[in-house]
Design an enzyme around this catalytic site. Structure first.
Site, PDB file in Angstrom:
ATOM      1  N   ASN A  22      -2.370   4.777  -3.347  1.00 30.04           N
ATOM      2  CA  ASN A  22      -3.290   5.567  -2.544  1.00 30.04           C
ATOM      3  C   ASN A  22      -3.213   7.033  -2.971  1.00 30.04           C
ATOM      4  O   ASN A  22      -2.187   7.678  -2.794  1.00 30.04           O
ATOM      5  CB  ASN A  22      -2.935   5.415  -1.066  1.00 30.04           C
ATOM      6  CG  ASN A  22      -3.894   6.125  -0.148  1.00 30.04           C
ATOM      7  OD1 ASN A  22      -4.661   6.984  -0.558  1.00 30.04           O
ATOM      8  ND2 ASN A  22      -3.839   5.764   1.119  1.00 30.04           N
ATOM      9  N   ASN A  67      -4.720  14.247   4.398  1.00 30.31           N
ATOM     10  CA  ASN A  67      -3.667  14.944   5.141  1.00 30.31           C
ATOM     11  C   ASN A  67      -2.424  15.221   4.319  1.00 30.31           C
ATOM     12  O   ASN A  67      -1.472  15.795   4.832  1.00 30.31           O
ATOM     13  CB  ASN A  67      -3.281  14.125   6.383  1.00 30.31           C
ATOM     14  CG  ASN A  67      -4.448  13.956   7.320  1.00 30.31           C
ATOM     15  OD1 ASN A  67      -5.233  14.879   7.517  1.00 30.31           O
ATOM     16  ND2 ASN A  67      -4.585  12.774   7.880  1.00 30.31           N
ATOM     17  N   ASN A  86       0.861  -1.190   0.000  1.00 30.68           N
ATOM     18  CA  ASN A  86       0.000   0.000   0.000  1.00 30.68           C
ATOM     19  C   ASN A  86       0.891   1.231   0.000  1.00 30.68           C
ATOM     20  O   ASN A  86       1.599   1.478   0.980  1.00 30.68           O
ATOM     21  CB  ASN A  86      -0.914  -0.024   1.224  1.00 30.68           C
ATOM     22  CG  ASN A  86      -1.925   1.101   1.214  1.00 30.68           C
ATOM     23  OD1 ASN A  86      -2.033   1.864   0.262  1.00 30.68           O
ATOM     24  ND2 ASN A  86      -2.673   1.210   2.286  1.00 30.68           N
ATOM     25  N   SER A 104      -5.447  10.340   0.593  1.00 31.62           N
ATOM     26  CA  SER A 104      -5.195  10.827   1.946  1.00 31.62           C
ATOM     27  C   SER A 104      -5.495  12.325   2.062  1.00 31.62           C
ATOM     28  O   SER A 104      -4.880  13.151   1.385  1.00 31.62           O
ATOM     29  CB  SER A 104      -3.732  10.584   2.333  1.00 31.62           C
ATOM     30  OG  SER A 104      -3.462  11.180   3.576  1.00 31.62           O
ATOM     31  N   LYS A 147      -6.604   3.378  -4.799  1.00 31.51           N
ATOM     32  CA  LYS A 147      -7.436   3.767  -3.652  1.00 31.51           C
ATOM     33  C   LYS A 147      -7.795   5.238  -3.817  1.00 31.51           C
ATOM     34  O   LYS A 147      -6.933   6.103  -3.798  1.00 31.51           O
ATOM     35  CB  LYS A 147      -6.706   3.549  -2.336  1.00 31.51           C
ATOM     36  CG  LYS A 147      -7.561   3.900  -1.128  1.00 31.51           C
ATOM     37  CD  LYS A 147      -6.793   3.644   0.155  1.00 31.51           C
ATOM     38  CE  LYS A 147      -7.618   3.974   1.368  1.00 31.51           C
ATOM     39  NZ  LYS A 147      -7.911   5.394   1.503  1.00 31.51           N
TER      40      LYS A 147
END
Length: 110
Positions: A38, A43, A7, A41, A85
């Site tokens: 990914n 953040n 990941n 996110s 993702k």
């Protein structure tokens, strides 16, 4: 039989997100059946911008090319697919863009 996945995200202060993913793939690819890229996110500044069609295509094209250009030994042991993702709160418009990109078999995203 166990299935393994790597990941990957990007470094928060990166200037080259695509390179971050490529480095992760090179490090984890031989141990992974698939790699999760990914791009969701909240953040990480600018990360969600990679979900836009043009940026996503450019990034996945570069990643796919880099993986395919690796030496034969890496190709034999590397992951066979990518899983993307994405953010759970994409608008319908952005979700359609992402779907259009990942449905392109040349990117190897599933």
């Amino acid at each position: 039989v166990a299935i393994t996945a790597g990941n990957l995200g990007i470094n928060k202060t990166t200037n080259n997100p695509t390179n971050d993913y490529c480095i992760g793939i090179e490090k984890l690819g031989e141990f992974s059946d698939y790699i999760v890229i990914n791009v969701s996110s909240p953040n990480t500044p600018g990360l969600r911008d990679l979900q836009r069609k043009n940026q996503l295509e450019k990034m996945l094209r570069h990643i796919s090319r880099r993986v395919k250009n690796k030496n034969k030994a890496f190709q034999d042991t590397a992951c066979r697919a990518f899983l993307l993702k994405i953010s759970p709160d994409l608008t319908d418009e952005y979700l359609k863009e992402v779907i259009d990109v990942v449905m392109n078999p040349s990117f190897g995203v599933g």
